[in-house]
Design a protein around this motif. Structure first.
Motif, PDB file in Angstrom:
ATOM      1  N   ARG A 157       0.832  -1.200   0.000  1.00  0.00           N
ATOM      2  CA  ARG A 157       0.000   0.000   0.000  1.00  0.00           C
ATOM      3  C   ARG A 157       0.872   1.258   0.000  1.00  0.00           C
ATOM      4  O   ARG A 157       1.743   1.437   0.839  1.00  0.00           O
ATOM      5  CB  ARG A 157      -0.907  -0.001   1.225  1.00  0.00           C
ATOM      6  N   GLY A 158       0.645   2.108  -1.005  1.00  0.00           N
ATOM      7  CA  GLY A 158       1.371   3.377  -1.097  1.00  0.00           C
ATOM      8  C   GLY A 158       2.795   3.260  -1.585  1.00  0.00           C
ATOM      9  O   GLY A 158       3.515   4.264  -1.616  1.00  0.00           O
ATOM     10  N   GLN A 159       3.235   2.050  -1.961  1.00  0.00           N
ATOM     11  CA  GLN A 159       4.611   1.847  -2.419  1.00  0.00           C
ATOM     12  C   GLN A 159       4.661   1.825  -3.953  1.00  0.00           C
ATOM     13  O   GLN A 159       3.679   1.482  -4.616  1.00  0.00           O
ATOM     14  CB  GLN A 159       5.162   0.531  -1.872  1.00  0.00           C
ATOM     15  N   PRO A 160       5.829   2.188  -4.531  1.00  0.00           N
ATOM     16  CA  PRO A 160       5.970   2.141  -5.995  1.00  0.00           C
ATOM     17  C   PRO A 160       5.730   0.721  -6.515  1.00  0.00           C
ATOM     18  O   PRO A 160       6.167  -0.264  -5.910  1.00  0.00           O
ATOM     19  CB  PRO A 160       7.419   2.580  -6.228  1.00  0.00           C
ATOM     20  N   GLU A 161       5.045   0.618  -7.631  1.00  0.00           N
ATOM     21  CA  GLU A 161       4.731  -0.697  -8.196  1.00  0.00           C
ATOM     22  C   GLU A 161       5.997  -1.470  -8.534  1.00  0.00           C
ATOM     23  O   GLU A 161       6.074  -2.681  -8.296  1.00  0.00           O
ATOM     24  CB  GLU A 161       3.843  -0.543  -9.433  1.00  0.00           C
ATOM     25  N   GLU A 167       5.719  -8.814  -4.675  1.00  0.00           N
ATOM     26  CA  GLU A 167       4.708  -8.894  -3.624  1.00  0.00           C
ATOM     27  C   GLU A 167       3.305  -8.668  -4.193  1.00  0.00           C
ATOM     28  O   GLU A 167       2.344  -9.319  -3.769  1.00  0.00           O
ATOM     29  CB  GLU A 167       4.992  -7.856  -2.535  1.00  0.00           C
ATOM     30  N   ARG A 168       3.203  -7.772  -5.168  1.00  0.00           N
ATOM     31  CA  ARG A 168       1.902  -7.517  -5.780  1.00  0.00           C
ATOM     32  C   ARG A 168       1.409  -8.727  -6.566  1.00  0.00           C
ATOM     33  O   ARG A 168       0.219  -9.054  -6.552  1.00  0.00           O
ATOM     34  CB  ARG A 168       1.967  -6.287  -6.692  1.00  0.00           C
ATOM     35  N   VAL A 169       2.336  -9.380  -7.262  1.00  0.00           N
ATOM     36  CA  VAL A 169       1.949 -10.594  -7.999  1.00  0.00           C
ATOM     37  C   VAL A 169       1.455 -11.657  -7.028  1.00  0.00           C
ATOM     38  O   VAL A 169       0.417 -12.296  -7.254  1.00  0.00           O
ATOM     39  CB  VAL A 169       3.148 -11.124  -8.824  1.00  0.00           C
TER      40      VAL A 169
END
Length: 259
Positions: A157-161, A167-169
């Protein structure tokens, strides 16, 4: 001085008028008056012995396939079903040069089999039911239930993609798996509630992550209100987490062998 190349004249493809076929009904069916179908053609009936065909004239049999024509095809069949007639839908885009060609393309044994199926479908209609999740509600459940989803949600949350790509994957995979797990339980619940309300239920493949159920229901005409009342009771217990949408009555697309 420059020479100019001659351009050959364009040759237009020949226009082939014919009949467009929507479906089959019993010979004694009372088809609604004033139906218009593909390309605005007036729908009429053609006797084929054991069954009657619903047709309209088309100026060119090659000009079939636009979205409006697809909708017109379905609208004719649904209007006939809504009027109280049992109807066997014909595959969209089916045409014949004339009545003789239409009759010769359907041998008597097949026509008799269609007549038998129409008698079996007398007194029933199809309704289509979809159930969809409120995605935010289900994601909130997953965050509460699964520590790893909560951890990854907070971490990204709020971090650069780019910095949190992995982690997003992983978060996405866990969320999709969570939806699939919940869908299995919720779809089973809905199927059990539908079983007493319909003659038959056929489940369609679910393609979207937020879709819980996509089903065709074969229901007796005199039991449609009972089905609607039953679904209202179900909907009241699951809304807003799951929203139900019922469409119909329709022609029995999912329960009639394609003509």
């Amino acid at each position: 001085m420059s020479a100019s190349a001659s351009t050959p004249e364009q040759v237009e493809a020949p226009v082939e008028p014919g009949l467009y076929l929507y479906g089959l009904v019993m010979p004694d069916a009372r088809v609604p008056d004033g139906l218009t179908g593909v390309s605005g053609g007036a729908v009429r009936t053609v006797s084929l012995g054991p069954v009657t065909a619903l047709v309209s004239d088309v100026a060119d049999m090659e000009l079939i396939g636009l979205p409006d024509e697809v909708r017109a095809h379905g609208a004719v069949l649904d209007a006939v079903a809504l009027s109280g007639c049992s109807v066997l839908p014909v595959q969209f885009g089916t045409t014949a040069p004339d009545v003789d060609a239409l009759a010769s393309g359907l041998p008597v044994p097949r026509l008799e089999a269609y007549s038998d199926r129409l008698r079996e479908l007398a007194g029933v209609v199809q309704l289509s039911l979809t159930a969809r999740y409120d995605e935010d509600a289900v994601i909130a459940e997953l965050v509460d239930e699964e520590p790893e989803i909560r951890r990854l949600r907070d971490l990204t949350r709020g971090q650069p993609e780019a910095a949190t790509y992995g982690e997003r994957v992983r978060l996405g995979e866990l969320v999709v798996a969570g939806f699939e797990r919940k869908r299995a339980a919720d779809a089973d619940f809905l199927a059990r509630r539908l079983a007493p309300l319909a003659v038959e239920v056929r489940h369609r493949e679910v393609g979207q992550v937020d879709t819980v159920l996509d089903a065709a229901l074969l229901v007796r005409r005199d039991a449609v209100r009972r089905l609607e009342d039953g679904l209202e009771d179900v909907a009241a217990g699951i809304f807003p987490r799951i929203a139900l949408r019922l469409v119909g009555p329709q022609a029995p697309y999912d329960f009639a062998e394609e003509v």
